[in-house]
Design an enzyme around this catalytic site. Structure first.
Site, PDB file in Angstrom:
ATOM      1  N   GLU A  98      46.530  38.273  42.058  1.00  0.00           N
ATOM      2  CA  GLU A  98      45.356  38.932  42.639  1.00  0.00           C
ATOM      3  C   GLU A  98      45.698  39.659  43.944  1.00  0.00           C
ATOM      4  OE1 GLU A  98      41.366  40.045  43.668  1.00  0.00           O
ATOM      5  OE2 GLU A  98      42.550  39.811  41.835  1.00  0.00           O
ATOM      6  N   HIS A 101      47.737  42.825  43.426  1.00  0.00           N
ATOM      7  CA  HIS A 101      46.821  43.880  42.981  1.00  0.00           C
ATOM      8  C   HIS A 101      46.115  44.517  44.177  1.00  0.00           C
ATOM      9  CE1 HIS A 101      43.980  46.073  40.567  1.00  0.00           C
ATOM     10  NE2 HIS A 101      42.947  45.396  41.044  1.00  0.00           N
ATOM     11  N   HIS A 172      34.053  48.747  37.820  1.00  0.00           N
ATOM     12  CA  HIS A 172      35.318  48.795  38.574  1.00  0.00           C
ATOM     13  C   HIS A 172      36.417  49.437  37.729  1.00  0.00           C
ATOM     14  CE1 HIS A 172      38.137  47.725  41.654  1.00  0.00           C
ATOM     15  NE2 HIS A 172      38.797  46.871  40.903  1.00  0.00           N
ATOM     16  N   HIS A 338      47.361  48.185  25.732  1.00  0.00           N
ATOM     17  CA  HIS A 338      46.142  48.821  25.227  1.00  0.00           C
ATOM     18  C   HIS A 338      45.399  49.513  26.372  1.00  0.00           C
ATOM     19  CE1 HIS A 338      43.299  49.495  22.052  1.00  0.00           C
ATOM     20  NE2 HIS A 338      42.317  48.827  22.634  1.00  0.00           N
TER      21      HIS A 338
END
Length: 375
Positions: A98, A101, A172, A338
């Site tokens: 996290e 990121h 988001h 993906h």
């Protein structure tokens, strides 16, 4: 803590800026735009990894981690939370995922500030020297990008503080893809382009519609992911062995509700998850038809054949990845791929829209020139 976080964001940006500085490209601003675009693409991929590893609450506060700038400083609090809930959202690994990121996001923010600052400096210099300012050098798009990334950051914060509320997380994601498209447009207008056949002007509307349809599908895909509905249909092409399984669209597509709950606070029924997954699958057929048709048309236009080929290849790859994720029970690597392939389709369609727009502008310029010559 805020100063430490800012320093980390600057360090990420400095790595990218050093690549710009070391580049042999004479146009450093163009290089900065492309590097920022590349880092944003990486950020979207890592954001997907963060979401798919359930690391969105790895640090349950924002912008730091338990009030600290990195998980090392918060090790005691993280260990305590992990001991209390071994299978919960807070672990050392998830906290690092996290925070990395967030560091990447701050780095992108710094680069966008740099893009805006350089654009305004060049604009003011041109005005001072009374030099004609080309439309491609306008500082308004970089300025809008800064406002846009601030909005994206706000939704990133609300993603954490509102405990992964599905509609917030999906917005988001959409804003991240929107930021990617805007940066692609900025990078495209800084770069030279080969002449495009004027027939490309007829592609403006189809290309725009294809991009809009793709964003709808990304929203549906985000809704699948944020509601943990990826495994609601484990067979293909049917779902639970039938073409029309039992589905609850009302609860499945109620936007304002907590994760895993209905608007009334009850647990989300499984038919609601089935409805979410099934809708994403069915709309994929619409996207495939629309984007495939546009790619086929683009491949016939001189100057755009390569773009059309890449677009068709990315579409086929995305279909293969989507099918494989179902048959292989959603492995993490394929699920992240993906998301990455969806981002690639956004890039390619944005570039196509830009080039189709160039063809239309060229036609207007030629028409004006012809009128002046006749006069």
């Amino acid at each position: 803590m805020l100063i430490q976080l800012a320093i980390k964001g600057l360090l990420v940006a400095l790595l990218a800026l050093s690549a710009v500085w070391a580049s042999r490209d004479d146009n450093k601003y163009r290089k900065l735009a492309w590097v920022t675009l590349f880092l944003t693409f990486d950020l979207i991929m890592f954001g997907a990894f963060t979401r798919l590893t359930d690391s969105g609450l790895g640090c349950p506060d924002w912008p730091g981690c338990y009030g600290h700038a990195n998980p090392l400083q918060a090790h005691a609090q993280i260990s305590e939370a992990e001991a209390a809930m071994p299978n919960g959202p807070v672990t050392v690994a998830k906290a690092w995922i996290e925070m990395i990121h967030r560091y990447l996001a701050m780095g992108v923010g710094v680069l966008i500030i740099a893009l805006m600052a350089v654009a305004w400096r060049n604009w003011m210099r041109a005005r001072k020297m009374q030099v004609a300012i080309p439309a491609t050098s306008s500082p308004w798009l970089p300025s809008f990008l800064l406002a846009f990334v601030c909005l994206q950051g706000a939704f990133g914060a609300w993603t954490v503080t509102m405990k992964l509320q599905p509609v917030i997380v999906t917005i988001h994601l959409l804003l991240g893809m929107g930021l990617l498209a805007l940066l692609a447009w900025l990078a495209a207008r800084q770069s030279p382009h080969a002449p495009v056949d004027l027939a490309a002007r007829s592609l403006r509307l189809p290309a725009a519609v294809a991009l809009a349809v793709l964003f709808c599908q990304i929203a549906l895909g985000g809704w699948v992911s944020t509601n943990y509905a990826a495994l609601a249909c484990s067979d293909l092409p049917t779902c639970h062995g039938v073409w029309l399984p039992e589905m609850d669209f009302n609860n499945g597509f109620t936007l304002w509700r907590h994760l895993g709950k209905t608007a009334d606070g009850d647990f989300l029924p499984f038919p609601a998850l089935t409805a979410i997954h099934w809708t994403h699958r069915v709309f994929a057929l619409v996207v495939t038809a629309m984007v495939g048709w546009v790619a086929w048309r683009v491949m016939k236009v001189a100057g755009l054949r390569k773009t059309g080929t890449w677009l068709l290849a990315a579409l086929v790859l995305q279909i293969l990845i989507g099918v494989s994720t179902v048959y292989l029970n959603w492995p993490l690597a394929l699920a992240v791929a993906h998301n990455g392939c969806a981002a690639l389709l956004v890039l390619l369609l944005t570039m196509l829209n830009y080039k189709a727009g160039l063809a239309a502008v060229s036609r207007k310029v030629d028409h004006v020139s012809a009128s002046l010559s006749a006069a």
